[in-house]
Design an enzyme around this catalytic site. Structure first.
Site, PDB file in Angstrom:
ATOM      1  N   ARG A  31      -4.917   6.272  -8.189  1.00  0.00           N
ATOM      2  CA  ARG A  31      -4.570   7.697  -8.241  1.00  0.00           C
ATOM      3  C   ARG A  31      -4.449   8.194  -9.677  1.00  0.00           C
ATOM      4  NH1 ARG A  31       0.400   7.651  -3.978  1.00  0.00           N
ATOM      5  NH2 ARG A  31       0.338   9.906  -4.297  1.00  0.00           N
TER       6      ARG A  31
ATOM      7  N   LEU B 110       0.870  -1.174   0.000  1.00  0.00           N
ATOM      8  CA  LEU B 110       0.000   0.000   0.000  1.00  0.00           C
ATOM      9  C   LEU B 110       0.906   1.222   0.000  1.00  0.00           C
ATOM     10  CD1 LEU B 110      -2.676  -0.837   2.781  1.00  0.00           C
ATOM     11  CD2 LEU B 110      -2.992  -0.969   0.305  1.00  0.00           C
ATOM     12  N   ASP B 111       0.488   2.297  -0.677  1.00  0.00           N
ATOM     13  CA  ASP B 111       1.258   3.544  -0.629  1.00  0.00           C
ATOM     14  C   ASP B 111       1.327   4.030   0.819  1.00  0.00           C
ATOM     15  OD1 ASP B 111       1.484   3.485  -3.366  1.00  0.00           O
ATOM     16  OD2 ASP B 111      -0.174   4.880  -3.721  1.00  0.00           O
ATOM     17  N   ARG B 112       2.353   4.787   1.100  1.00  0.00           N
ATOM     18  CA  ARG B 112       2.583   5.274   2.461  1.00  0.00           C
ATOM     19  C   ARG B 112       1.369   6.020   3.038  1.00  0.00           C
ATOM     20  NH1 ARG B 112       7.946   8.612   4.425  1.00  0.00           N
ATOM     21  NH2 ARG B 112       7.333   8.848   6.591  1.00  0.00           N
TER      22      ARG B 112
END
Length: 319
Positions: free
Chosen positions: A242, A140-142
């Site tokens: 995104r 997962l992205d930060r």
């Protein structure tokens, strides 16, 4: 690191569930941290490492119950130890002997690197030293919060990777975007191309040269100026949600890479100080037991609070 090190005696290791399925070269590199790769491959080629009494190739995959003879190796000793990650333990949603599912908070990287000394996986290893193996099944992205699968067995990790590649893990996310999304459901099939900026930052753009990417977007709620969407990932490309939504003219609220930067400033003043993206649900068949697993993680407080503000604003406008 010090230049001196300590010489280990000959070791005999029996392969358990955690290491079964791993290549012998990767197993040795992990076991003997600080030993140069060239040395590990030299002792493998020279036949000093034996599996069940026989020489093996570096590509040999370990089998449960294998006995590995490891010759003495000089391991460099660290001059200082990295302190254990601080903070409260990560919330565990599910755990058995093959895997665990955690609810990752926003702002925490999944692993160390790129200027981050440790992330979720390092924190879990620090908090659970008794577990021989802990490996991320996906990422997962930060800034993204929500459900993350971590494998405790090599066999579970391999099976989960296969399942994800074949689209057999259902992952759904919640996100808030500016504007009025109108379609109840929309398939987005746009190829994505990964590249590095001149500063070395990882980015993604829509490009015919890219890899196929498929998102299913569903409308959950709508306000005068915002829409809450659920996005189901059919492929797992980097920054997929995104980039897909920004490409359609609906950048994620709070996205500092692909978003509307002027709007993000306004949102920050209104209480949204992070990207609005949350891994809300996971559904898959357990890789070892065959049982269907379904997990849900409610929106974190800071995202719920922002939605409450939108509701209040709408009520006041119509009041």
């Amino acid at each position: 690191m010090t230049t001196q090190g300590k010489a280990l005696a000959v070791r005999h290791e029996r392969i358990d569930d955690a290491a079964a399925g791993q290549r012998i070269d990767n197993y040795l590199l992990r076991l003997a941290k600080g030993v140069p790769k060239s040395h590990v491959y030299r002792i493998l080629r020279g036949g000093e490492v034996r599996v069940n009494g026989k020489r093996v190739q570096p590509t040999y995959r370990l089998v449960l119950g294998d006995e590995v003879r490891i010759p003495p190796m000089r391991v460099a000793e660290p001059t200082r130890t990295v302190p254990a990650p601080a903070g409260k333990p990560l919330p565990v949603v599910f755990e058995d002997d093959a895997l665990l599912v955690v609810n990752k908070p926003s702002g925490k990287a999944v692993h160390g690197g790129s200027g981050v000394s440790y992330g979720v996986i390092e924190q879990l290893r620090s908090q659970r030293p008794e577990l021989k193996m802990l490996e991320l099944a996906h990422r997962l992205d930060r800034e993204t919060s929500g459900l993350l699968i971590v494998a405790k067995k090599r066999s579970a990790l391999t099976a989960l990777h296969d399942m994800m590649r074949e689209g057999r893990v259902e992952k759904r996310y919640l996100t808030l975007v500016p504007g009025r999304w109108t379609n109840p459901m929309q398939h987005v099939k746009v190829p994505l191309f990964k590249y590095l900026t001149p500063e070395g930052e990882r980015r993604v753009r829509v490009s015919a040269e890219g890899k196929p990417a498929h998102s299913i977007v569903r409308l959950v709620r709508r306000w005068a100026a915002y829409s809450l969407l659920e996005v189901e990932l059919k492929t797992g490309r980097t920054h997929q949600i995104r980039v897909h939504l920004a490409h359609l003219g609906f950048p994620l609220c709070g996205d500092d890479k692909y978003g509307d930067f002027a709007l993000n400033k306004v949102l920050e003043g209104e209480g949204l100080r992070r990207m609005f993206l949350h891994a809300a649900s996971l559904s898959f068949v357990h890789p070892l037991t065959g049982e269907r697993l379904i997990f849900e993680a409610p929106l974190p407080d800071e995202l719920n609070d922002f939605i409450a503000r939108l509701d209040d604003k709408e009520s006041a406008a119509h009041g």
